[in-house]
Motif scaffolding. Structure first.
Motif, short mmCIF file in Angstrom:
data_model
loop_
_atom_site.label_atom_id
_atom_site.label_comp_id
_atom_site.label_asym_id
_atom_site.label_seq_id
_atom_site.Cartn_x
_atom_site.Cartn_y
_atom_site.Cartn_z
N ASN A 254 18.10 76.56 42.85
CA ASN A 254 18.34 76.96 44.23
C ASN A 254 18.46 75.78 45.17
OD1 ASN A 254 18.56 79.86 44.29
ND2 ASN A 254 16.45 79.91 43.60
N TRP A 255 18.92 74.64 44.62
CA TRP A 255 19.13 73.48 45.48
C TRP A 255 20.55 73.49 45.98
CZ3 TRP A 255 16.35 69.63 41.72
CH2 TRP A 255 14.96 69.80 41.87
N GLY A 256 20.69 73.33 47.31
CA GLY A 256 22.01 73.23 47.90
C GLY A 256 22.58 71.84 47.71
N ASN B 286 23.31 69.71 49.84
CA ASN B 286 22.77 68.68 50.73
C ASN B 286 21.32 68.34 50.40
OD1 ASN B 286 21.12 70.65 51.83
ND2 ASN B 286 21.65 70.19 53.95
N ASN B 287 20.81 68.91 49.31
CA ASN B 287 19.41 68.64 48.97
C ASN B 287 19.32 67.33 48.18
OD1 ASN B 287 16.75 68.68 48.11
ND2 ASN B 287 16.73 70.91 47.95
N PRO B 288 18.60 66.32 48.69
CA PRO B 288 18.52 65.04 47.97
C PRO B 288 17.95 65.19 46.56
CG PRO B 288 17.18 65.00 49.99
CD PRO B 288 17.88 66.31 49.96
N ASP C 82 22.29 80.17 46.63
CA ASP C 82 21.73 79.02 47.32
C ASP C 82 22.46 77.75 46.91
OD1 ASP C 82 19.99 78.13 49.20
OD2 ASP C 82 18.18 78.64 48.12
N SER C 83 22.95 77.69 45.68
CA SER C 83 23.60 76.48 45.19
C SER C 83 25.11 76.53 45.29
CB SER C 83 23.19 76.22 43.73
OG SER C 83 21.81 76.02 43.64
N ASN D 142 28.70 75.83 46.91
CA ASN D 142 29.13 74.77 47.80
C ASN D 142 28.99 75.25 49.25
OD1 ASN D 142 29.67 72.87 45.91
ND2 ASN D 142 31.87 73.29 45.80
N PRO D 143 28.71 74.31 50.19
CA PRO D 143 28.38 74.74 51.56
C PRO D 143 29.37 75.74 52.15
CG PRO D 143 28.07 72.38 51.33
CD PRO D 143 28.60 72.86 50.02
N ASN E 176 13.63 75.81 51.09
CA ASN E 176 13.62 75.03 49.86
C ASN E 176 14.62 73.89 49.95
OD1 ASN E 176 13.17 74.63 47.02
ND2 ASN E 176 15.12 75.65 46.63
N ASN E 177 15.40 73.87 51.04
CA ASN E 177 16.43 72.87 51.22
C ASN E 177 16.32 72.32 52.64
OD1 ASN E 177 18.23 72.82 48.76
ND2 ASN E 177 18.17 75.02 49.16
N PRO E 178 16.81 71.08 52.85
CA PRO E 178 16.62 70.46 54.17
C PRO E 178 17.70 70.87 55.17
CG PRO E 178 17.65 68.91 52.67
CD PRO E 178 17.40 70.16 51.88
N GLY E 179 17.42 70.61 56.44
CA GLY E 179 18.41 70.67 57.51
C GLY E 179 19.16 71.99 57.61
N PRO E 180 20.48 71.92 57.80
CA PRO E 180 21.26 73.14 58.01
C PRO E 180 21.17 74.12 56.84
CG PRO E 180 22.70 71.22 57.80
CD PRO E 180 21.31 70.70 57.92
N HIS E 181 21.00 73.62 55.62
CA HIS E 181 20.92 74.55 54.49
C HIS E 181 19.63 75.36 54.55
CE1 HIS E 181 22.55 75.70 50.49
NE2 HIS E 181 21.32 76.17 50.38
N GLY F 10 16.05 80.28 47.16
CA GLY F 10 15.06 79.21 47.21
C GLY F 10 13.97 79.49 48.23
N GLU G 251 26.28 71.99 57.35
CA GLU G 251 25.93 71.38 56.06
C GLU G 251 27.14 70.67 55.46
OE1 GLU G 251 24.73 74.08 53.00
OE2 GLU G 251 24.34 72.46 51.59
N ILE H 158 25.45 64.39 53.40
CA ILE H 158 25.05 64.88 52.09
C ILE H 158 24.71 63.68 51.24
CG2 ILE H 158 25.91 65.94 49.96
CD1 ILE H 158 27.58 67.82 51.67
N PHE I 45 21.09 65.30 52.65
CA PHE I 45 20.51 65.33 53.99
C PHE I 45 19.10 64.76 53.92
CE2 PHE I 45 18.42 67.14 57.64
CZ PHE I 45 19.39 67.15 58.63
#
Lengths: 354, 609
Positions: free
Chosen positions: A89-91, A93-95, B383-384, B386-387, B476-481, B503, B600, B605, B607
């Protein structure tokens, strides 16, 4: 109102009988008779045959393989736990996503055969790992800038072997270091006035790696195995120059350093399904392209060949087997050929000799 | 790449005509069942109902569903078929009370938002009785509401009988289709067993790790009566998975053909209902226009998702330019450029969170299919995506009328239609009419209520949670996501969809927290309650208000059809309807989308970090 009461109760009773008793019983009966293997979970025994008894796995569920003699499945965000399916579930933009992939790539990646970076010696080509280690050692405080600029890798290093709230070797090492440097804890508390408890090891990676780099310029805190007086295996953290974790952590920085642009173009691309986690964490397949790549086939063949001279022959035999077991989804209408990893590995073991 | 979505849509369109006619036959009572079933129908039929009685019956039965569902889940530890395995040595315990509340509302509203994980938290009994029963009945509720509204629109003297309608939908429609689908799924490899999880010694010894005593751990493979849940999960556009990974799990979706079948079974009734609508109001051309408008939106959604996700690599692996980030009041930050990772994505696109066996465009296609018709089943992790591809599922749920859920989707479209007729009427200076009935102030008020409740329920709570730790600590993800995850959760709840950017930390699990495999999320209770309330309001207001609207139209005198009547069966009207949907939809939701997926995509990227 009495009407409504009657309607509701009859409807509840009848739908429960139809939907929760009759319907599942009919399906269960049909399934038992027509598809006995599929309905119990497509289990296979150690020869790769269908079974409903003692089994070695399910055709549909990925099993963990890490040994060099086996083809590897896709990474699993669920750790191949078939009672807790799920993806990362990592997008994009997730480092953590880029970090996970580059950590996996670093120790594994090779140069294209015959490329300039690999050098002229085909039997013993130069590896990216050697170049990364040399690049790392060339600048004494790379470790410090990595720890201050990168968020995921250094913290994960501190949390290697973290189970529950017990830290492993690395976390304990940082804690011991922090105890010897109380001023670091004081500075952290000053920076984080809202926190009441003591800093955890992952909170202190910045100053820790900076101090390590100062004490051991150009070195990496590697795990070294030794033996104590009683002959028991011990593990300690020592400054080293070559280590797979060094390569894993610095691969992305090395790659993105413009000075290495000529080397990065020579890297052999890794099939994407080898480094991406599936949605269920249990995807039983890999692409044929992945299986036949230097990252899988060559490794398996090298391990299963008895002597280096056998290598080419074994590789050919295994490649034939892989191709024979491949199939294309939707009866060949869509996508590219895939291979079932568990079935393939069972077959490899059954063959024994090549 | 494009063959799979084309096959899915073409097959469903072809099937929707005969199925739609069959549905109209059933709902108009023109089908005569065998004697036993006729006897049951007579017991159920409490007589003709007006819209208020119909709505009351609907609400009463839903109350009963809540009580029944809550009891089943709360009593899970003592009920039968609670299998034990080495992962759960005492079987499955009781879920936390707020999770039960959330789950019960989620299933009775046809949402199937799951703040639990099927294979970890539910016994086979709960799956077979709670899940399956709710899937059949809640899907039938929306179906019945639509039928009643259609009867009102065509001016029937009464709206039919709720209990009789429910019975007909469940037994004459859902059961036969489910048995057929179930058999096909078992043939593809879906399990149907009551045996506990299989425990297998792994081929590579110690692959799953070792126990304290050094012996290798087995792989524990959860299974169960999956094939009973799957057909109605899709036919009823429910979407609640037997397993946590839903239709991405190999046992729920073993092959590309099962994936094809699941897509078709998700779409078949929402498509067919338009045909049924045309048959029932005896104006098939009008229905065809609605069908075409929905289809054009749907095709755009699929094409967008596939082109953004299956034809492009995951941007996390590609080269990224240097970026200068200037935030007022904060020091300027320069993000160093990144080289592309040596990863070969050609022909596969973004594979993070995807399964290989369905083919490369299957994940993106499924994401459009499942959100257009508010199913909420997933075969890849949204969740995964592409934006920009993530926009497709969100838009599907925000518009909530691109075919839409069982019944309620067409009801939503009828609301847009009433508004479109009203706008067009204003523009040409005539009293707006629909199907020969004047649209006046009362109807417009009801339509606006049904329309506006959806954005209010999405944007209000999203803003609240995004501003507080309730949301920020759960992402579970940073910023806009991270923002997208919160937005998606409430959109999914309000649209009664049930998929998620999974997430998001919203799972508490068993009430006895020590029995959980993972620690409960810190704000799980907040999420349980907030989304539970959103689901209830987002379900019943858009059902009751249109029922009232239809009731009010039914009571009106039919105005004669003249040369000045705004025709609703022309292509021009199709564009008016399409324009209304796009205009209203984008005014309401574009700002939120800009803050999430679009921001996002624009980076940086990764982020942070």
């Amino acid at each position: 109102m009495k009407n409504h009461l009657r309607g509701n109760l009859i409807l509840l009773l009848l739908t429960v009988v139809v939907c929760c008793v009759l319907y599942p019983v009919v399906l269960y009966g049909i399934g038992r008779v027509l598809f006995p293997t599929a309905t119990t979970g497509s289990l296979v025994d150690d020869k790769g045959n269908d079974t409903q008894g003692p089994a070695r796995g399910s055709r549909l569920i990925a099993q963990p393989f890490t040994g060099d003699e086996y083809f590897w499945p896709r990474p699993s965000a669920a750790s191949y736990n078939a009672t807790a399916s799920g993806g990362s579930n990592w997008g994009a933009n997730n480092p953590r996503l880029r970090d996970r992939v580059s950590q996996q790539l670093g120790p594994m990646v090779v140069y294209k055969t015959g490329s300039k970076s690999a050098g002229p010696d085909r039997a013993n080509p130069r590896t990216p790992q050697q170049d990364i280690e040399a690049w790392f050692a060339a600048m004494p405080d790379r470790l410090a800038s990595w720890a201050s600029d990168v968020s995921v890798g250094p913290q994960n290093w501190a949390k290697t072997d973290l189970t529950g709230d017990k830290y492993g070797l690395q976390g304990d090492f940082i804690q011991a270091w922090a105890k010897a440097h109380p001023e670091v804890i004081g500075a952290w508390k000053k920076d984080n006035p809202t926190k009441t408890d003591d800093p955890k090891p992952e909170d202190l990676v910045g100053p820790f790696f900076a101090s390590f780099a100062k004490a051991h310029p150009g070195k990496w805190p590697g795990v070294v195995e030794g033996k104590d007086a009683a002959g028991k295996v011990t593990k300690t953290i020592e400054p080293v120059t070559a280590d797979s974790l060094l390569v894993a952590n610095f691969f992305d920085l090395w790659l993105s350093d413009p000075a290495n642009a000529d080397k990065s173009v020579d890297l052999e691309p890794v099939p994407v399904d080898l480094v991406t986690a599936s949605g269920s964490g249990l995807d039983p397949h890999i692409t044929l392209r992945n299986a036949l790549s230097v990252y899988q086939l060559d490794r398996v063949a090298k391990k299963r060949a008895k002597t280096p001279a056998d290598f080419e022959g074994v590789k050919q035999a295994i490649a034939d087997l892989v191709r024979a077991k491949s199939f294309t989804p939707l009866s060949g209408l869509t996508g590219e050929p895939l291979v079932n990893v568990l079935e393939l590995n069972l077959e490899l073991d059954a063959k024994g000799n090549f | 790449m494009w063959l799979l979505p084309f096959l899915i849509v073409a097959t469903t369109v072809a099937l929707s005509v005969p199925v739609g006619r069959y549905l109209a036959r059933i709902m108009d009572g023109r089908y005569t069942p065998p004697a036993l079933l006729r006897w049951i129908e007579r017991r159920l039929d409490t007589g003709p109902q007006n819209w208020k009685q119909y709505a009351l019956s609907l609400l009463l039965f839903n109350t009963l569903m809540f009580v029944f569902g809550y009891l089943i889940l709360a009593l899970q530890p003592v009920l039968p078929l609670n299998q034990k395995d080495s992962a759960f040595a005492d079987g499955k315990g009781m879920l936390s009370p707020t999770t039960i509340f959330n789950t019960v509302t989620s299933f009775l509203t046809n949402t199937n938002l799951q703040h639990y994980s099927g294979e970890q938290h539910l016994s086979y009994f709960s799956q077979l009785v709670f899940v399956v029963w709710n899937m059949f009945t809640s899907a039938a509720v929306g179906f019945c509401a639509l039928t009643a509204i259609i009867r009102g629109l065509r001016g029937d003297p009464h709206m039919g009988n709720y209990y009789l309608d429910m019975w007909r939908v469940v037994v004459y429609v859902f059961i036969p289709f489910s048995v057929l689908t179930g058999v096909l799924l078992m043939a593809a490899g879906v399990p149907m067993t009551l045996e506990p999880s299989a425990e297998v010694p792994t081929v590579q010894v110690g692959g799953m790790g070792t126990n304290e005593d050094g012996s290798p751990k087995p792989q524990v493979i959860a299974r169960g009566p999956v094939a009973a849940v799957l057909p109605i999960k899709h036919l009823g556009t429910n979407g609640g998975g037997f397993f946590g990974a839903n239709s991405a799990h190999p046992f729920e979706n073993p092959t590309s053909w099962s994936n094809f079948l699941e897509c078709v079974t998700i779409l078949i009734f929402p498509f067919s209902l338009i045909v049924m609508f045309g048959r029932m109001i005896k104006n098939e051309q009008h229905a065809a226009i609605i069908y075409a408008v929905m289809m054009s939106l749907f095709v755009v959604m699929i094409v967008w998702a596939v082109s953004q996700d299956a034809l492009k690599p995951n941007p996390a692996f590609t080269a990224q330019p240097a970026q200068r980030i200037v935030v007022p009041g904060a020091p300027e930050k320069v993000v160093a450029p990144l080289a592309g990772l040596p990863v070969d994505s050609t022909g596969l696109g973004n594979t993070e969170g995807k399964e290989l066996r369905f083919g490369p465009s299957a994940g993106a296609t499924f994401s459009a299919v499942t959100t257009a018709v508010t199913c909420g089943s997933v075969n890849c992790m949204h969740d995964s995506l592409n934006p920009l591809a993530g926009i497709t599922p969100m838009v599907g749920m925000m518009l909530n009328c691109v075919f839409g859920g069982k019944g309620v989707g067409l009801v939503n479209m009828l609301i847009y239609l009433v508004i479109g007729v009203f706008l067009a009427g204003l523009m040409v200076g005539r009293t707006p009419e629909y199907l020969g009935k004047k649209i006046e102030a009362r109807e417009m008020k009801l339509a606006m209520l049904a329309l506006l409740i959806h954005p209010i329920l999405i944007l209000g709570p999203t803003g609240l949670f995004a501003a507080l730790d309730w949301g920020k600590a759960a992402t579970n993800n940073p910023g806009p996501h991270g923002f997208s995850e919160i937005l998606y959760e409430f959109t999914s709840s309000s649209a009664n969809n049930g998929s998620g950017f999974e997430g998001l930390g919203d799972t508490h699990g068993f009430n006895d927290a020590t029995k959980n495999l993972t620690t409960p999320a810190p704000y799980a209770t907040h999420w349980d309650l907030a989304t539970g309330l959103v689901m209830i309001l987002g379900r019943f207001i858009p059902i009751i208000a249109p029922l009232a609207l239809a009731g009010s139209l039914a009571a009106k005198k039919r105005v004669p059809f003249t040369a000045g009547t705004l025709r609703t069966d022309t292509i021009t009207f199709g564009f008016v309807l399409l324009g209304t949907v796009l205009l209203v939809g984008s005014l309401l939701f574009l700002p939120a989308l800009a803050l999430g997926p679009v921001a996002e995509h624009l980076g940086p990227i990764p982020f942070g970090g």
